[in-house]
Design an enzyme around this catalytic site. Sequence first.
Site, PDB file in Angstrom:
ATOM      1  N   SER A 117       8.560   4.331 -11.465  1.00  0.00           N
ATOM      2  CA  SER A 117       9.617   5.654 -12.050  1.00  0.00           C
ATOM      3  C   SER A 117      10.996   5.238 -11.183  1.00  0.00           C
ATOM      4  CB  SER A 117       9.105   5.899  -9.998  1.00  0.00           C
ATOM      5  OG  SER A 117       9.413   7.758  -9.821  1.00  0.00           O
ATOM      6  N   ASP A 235       1.953  14.037 -14.766  1.00  0.00           N
ATOM      7  CA  ASP A 235       2.424  14.377 -13.538  1.00  0.00           C
ATOM      8  C   ASP A 235       3.596  15.407 -12.826  1.00  0.00           C
ATOM      9  OD1 ASP A 235       5.062  13.282 -12.370  1.00  0.00           O
ATOM     10  OD2 ASP A 235       4.638  11.169 -13.371  1.00  0.00           O
ATOM     11  N   HIS A 291       1.781  10.764 -11.755  1.00  0.00           N
ATOM     12  CA  HIS A 291       2.613   9.849 -11.348  1.00  0.00           C
ATOM     13  C   HIS A 291       1.980   8.679 -11.402  1.00  0.00           C
ATOM     14  CE1 HIS A 291       6.569   9.060 -11.487  1.00  0.00           C
ATOM     15  NE2 HIS A 291       6.976   8.167 -10.553  1.00  0.00           N
TER      16      HIS A 291
END
Length: 309
Positions: A117, A235, A291
């Site tokens: 991330s 996501d 995600h």
Amino acid sequence: MVLMKRTSYYWNVLVLLVLLIKQGISDDLTEAPPPIVMWHGMGDTCCFPFSLGTVTKMLKSKLGESLYVKSLKIGESIITDYESGFFVHPNKQVEEVCRQLSNDPKLGNGYNAIGFSQGGQFLRAVAQRCPVPPMLNLITLGGQHQGVFGLPNCPSLSQKSCESFRRMLNVAAYTNWMQNFLVQATYWHDPLNEQKYVQSSSFLADINNERSINQTYIENLMKLKRFVMVKFTKDTIVQPLQSQWFEFYEPNQDKVILPLNESSIYIEDKLGLKAMMDANKLIFLESEGNHLQFTDEWFTENIIPILQP
Ligand SMILES: *[C@@H]1O[C@H](CO)[C@@H](O)[C@H](O)[C@H]1NC(C)=O
Ligand SMILES: *[C@@H]1O[C@H](CO)[C@@H](O)[C@H](O)[C@H]1NC(C)=O
């Protein structure tokens, strides 16, 4: 004459031995996979057993138990590490990481980097700012290379409240106070006001060479063997999810995505991405899921080969 022959015989044997030993040593060196440096995402830490702890185990089980894996911890403790994901300016964090890496003798011959991330764009900044020790391959999982414009799970709110949140944050995010206070504000990217973003983003606009061109960033990024960007196709945390592939909205609106090869950062080659594409150094991968969701099989098939020597 006989003596000459004998010494030259011993000499040859000696040379042969030296060559064999050298060969053996370099085989050992090339066979061991390079060390791995990981940088966690927001709301995570270096060392939770259920997150990067699991990844470390997986890496070692696939690449060998002796593999050196360094999961970056910012600050003195897991608490400071957790908090830094929100409240320590990325420039400061990157500086600290550069220091940690250059002080680690095990990384001297180079390392592979995996960013989770926001750790993805932070490790890219490390590649661009700190070429020693050398980063070999950079893998970003769900990184936000063009920033974000939206809150996590925004689309699951009604379209209208999602939109009004975005506009409200636009006002707040670019104030000096927020830029210094909240990490996520430093990569807030308002497509409705690119100029404001370029002026005010105290991290992303800089590492993307959007404020001015820093030639060092280009040269250092191009030293990578490969820059691998992984996008999670479902996501709901990263808005727009195409930021994971360095793509963003067309300027002045927030619906249509501009393909990377049609965006100005690419066409004008502000960061060396076009040159890297031409040299086959850019790799775009997808994982189906939300995600950072990937399966063991997906990781083994797509990521492990990149980490092998
Ligand atoms: C460009 O980046 C390098 C590496 O971070 C830095 O040392 C240098 O000061 C930067 N140059 C400019 C003009 O900002
Ligand atoms: C951009 O890349 C796509 C394939 O990903 C290709 O079809 C398209 O022609 C490219 N566009 C330009 C302007 O190079």
